[in-house]
Design a protein around this motif. Structure first.
Motif, PDB file in Angstrom:
ATOM      1  N   ILE A  98       0.833  -1.213   0.000  1.00  0.00           N
ATOM      2  CA  ILE A  98       0.000   0.000   0.000  1.00  0.00           C
ATOM      3  C   ILE A  98       0.867   1.262   0.000  1.00  0.00           C
ATOM      4  O   ILE A  98       0.358   2.364   0.171  1.00  0.00           O
ATOM      5  N   GLY A  99       2.185   1.072  -0.205  1.00  0.00           N
ATOM      6  CA  GLY A  99       3.070   2.215  -0.408  1.00  0.00           C
ATOM      7  C   GLY A  99       3.489   2.956   0.834  1.00  0.00           C
ATOM      8  O   GLY A  99       3.691   4.174   0.792  1.00  0.00           O
ATOM      9  N   VAL A 100       3.633   2.239   1.948  1.00  0.00           N
ATOM     10  CA  VAL A 100       4.071   2.908   3.173  1.00  0.00           C
ATOM     11  C   VAL A 100       5.458   3.519   2.977  1.00  0.00           C
ATOM     12  O   VAL A 100       6.277   2.991   2.219  1.00  0.00           O
ATOM     13  N   ASN A 101       5.714   4.601   3.665  1.00  0.00           N
ATOM     14  CA  ASN A 101       6.973   5.325   3.530  1.00  0.00           C
ATOM     15  C   ASN A 101       7.996   4.786   4.536  1.00  0.00           C
ATOM     16  O   ASN A 101       7.912   5.065   5.731  1.00  0.00           O
ATOM     17  N   GLU A 102       8.971   3.999   4.056  1.00  0.00           N
ATOM     18  CA  GLU A 102      10.036   3.488   4.906  1.00  0.00           C
ATOM     19  C   GLU A 102      11.206   4.468   4.884  1.00  0.00           C
ATOM     20  O   GLU A 102      11.673   4.862   3.820  1.00  0.00           O
ATOM     21  N   VAL A 103      11.663   4.848   6.074  1.00  0.00           N
ATOM     22  CA  VAL A 103      12.749   5.821   6.172  1.00  0.00           C
ATOM     23  C   VAL A 103      13.905   5.208   6.947  1.00  0.00           C
ATOM     24  O   VAL A 103      13.752   4.209   7.660  1.00  0.00           O
ATOM     25  N   ASN A 104      15.072   5.808   6.827  1.00  0.00           N
ATOM     26  CA  ASN A 104      16.278   5.272   7.462  1.00  0.00           C
ATOM     27  C   ASN A 104      16.597   5.912   8.803  1.00  0.00           C
ATOM     28  O   ASN A 104      17.446   5.418   9.550  1.00  0.00           O
ATOM     29  N   ASP A 105      15.918   7.006   9.112  1.00  0.00           N
ATOM     30  CA  ASP A 105      16.205   7.713  10.359  1.00  0.00           C
ATOM     31  C   ASP A 105      14.930   8.377  10.843  1.00  0.00           C
ATOM     32  O   ASP A 105      13.943   8.493  10.100  1.00  0.00           O
ATOM     33  N   ILE A 106      14.944   8.817  12.064  1.00  0.00           N
ATOM     34  CA  ILE A 106      13.786   9.509  12.616  1.00  0.00           C
ATOM     35  C   ILE A 106      13.663  10.885  11.977  1.00  0.00           C
ATOM     36  O   ILE A 106      14.638  11.627  11.867  1.00  0.00           O
ATOM     37  N   GLU A 107      12.460  11.191  11.541  1.00  0.00           N
ATOM     38  CA  GLU A 107      12.164  12.477  10.929  1.00  0.00           C
ATOM     39  C   GLU A 107      11.082  13.175  11.738  1.00  0.00           C
ATOM     40  O   GLU A 107      10.402  12.558  12.561  1.00  0.00           O
ATOM     41  N   LYS A 108      10.923  14.445  11.480  1.00  0.00           N
ATOM     42  CA  LYS A 108       9.932  15.223  12.212  1.00  0.00           C
ATOM     43  C   LYS A 108       8.528  14.700  11.946  1.00  0.00           C
ATOM     44  O   LYS A 108       8.144  14.439  10.813  1.00  0.00           O
ATOM     45  N   ALA A 109       7.776  14.530  13.024  1.00  0.00           N
ATOM     46  CA  ALA A 109       6.392  14.070  12.935  1.00  0.00           C
ATOM     47  C   ALA A 109       5.635  14.635  14.133  1.00  0.00           C
ATOM     48  O   ALA A 109       6.219  15.239  15.035  1.00  0.00           O
ATOM     49  N   ASP A 110       4.331  14.436  14.144  1.00  0.00           N
ATOM     50  CA  ASP A 110       3.543  14.881  15.290  1.00  0.00           C
ATOM     51  C   ASP A 110       3.707  13.921  16.466  1.00  0.00           C
ATOM     52  O   ASP A 110       3.702  14.335  17.626  1.00  0.00           O
ATOM     53  N   VAL A 111       3.829  12.630  16.151  1.00  0.00           N
ATOM     54  CA  VAL A 111       3.927  11.598  17.178  1.00  0.00           C
ATOM     55  C   VAL A 111       4.945  10.549  16.749  1.00  0.00           C
ATOM     56  O   VAL A 111       5.000  10.168  15.573  1.00  0.00           O
TER      57      VAL A 111
END
Length: 220
Positions: A98-111
């Motif tokens: 379903i195209g989830v966004n996998e990232v390599n590091d912590i990024e800014k988010a609300d939670v």
């Protein structure tokens, strides 16, 4: 309020799955759904980052990701281990499709959701786990909220202490039964994952009817 030790919780889980035939995947699906409901209703976030480990706690976090996406939340996931257990792998397949966004590091988010280690971890977080714990805590100091699934990563389930770095959670959603190590923690919520009271009765523990009015109950 009755708080159980790690040994009691582990024994109860074995009884639930072996004697009462409650599938681990059933528990994970309920845990992830309730976590998503809590995060969405509490924060109404636009963006959530989920840190996940390789075992059941991580799988619960990935279930939460799916439900948040269905609510229109942008979800990013970041892994702590190259290989995951079977429950993690299965849920990753769904998210990737379903195209989830996998990232390599912590990024800014609300939670930030902490689904790294879970109740059965003992010792000191190392390598990638340690890195993510420390990174998450640094983002907390910038105003981002952290929600831990079951037990904050790095915390001993029985004692509430840590031998090293640990997640400094703003909120804790612990599963099924209160854990001894969370007795003096703040903002702890108990989550119904469908374990019958008979499971705990077999250990000589009378849990009571925590979930009479709600599947998520604030206990501290």
């Amino acid at each position: 309020m009755i708080y159980l030790t790690f040994e009691q919780v582990k024994k109860a889980n074995k009884i639930a799955t072996r004697h009462y035939k409650i599938l681990t995947e059933q528990i994970l699906e309920l845990a992830g759904k309730e976590l998503s409901d809590f995060v969405y209703n509490k924060f109404k976030p636009k963006k959530v980052l989920i840190m996940y480990g390789k075992w059941d706690n991580g799988a619960g976090g990935l279930v939460c990701a799916r439900h948040l996406i269905n609510r229109g939340v942008k979800v990013m996931i970041v892994k702590a281990s190259r290989r995951g257990g079977k429950f993690v792998r299965r849920r990753l397949k769904t998210l990737r499709r379903i195209g989830v966004n996998e990232v390599n590091d912590i990024e800014k988010a609300d939670v930030i959701i902490d689904a790294l280690l879970g109740y059965d971890f003992k010792g000191i977080p190392k390598r990638r786990y340690l890195e993510l714990i420390e990174r998450a805590n640094s983002f907390k100091s910038r105003g981002m909220k952290i929600v831990s699934l079951d037990v904050p990563s790095g915390i001993n389930t029985s004692t509430g202490e840590s031998a090293g770095s640990y997640i400094r959670a703003d909120y804790i959603l612990t599963l099924g039964v209160p854990k001894k190590g969370l007795e003096n923690k703040k903002n702890v919520y108990l989550v119904n994952i469908g374990i019958p009271n008979e499971v705990y009765n077999s250990l000589g523990v009378n849990i009571g009817n925590y979930f009479k009015d709600s599947d998520i109950v604030k206990i501290s």
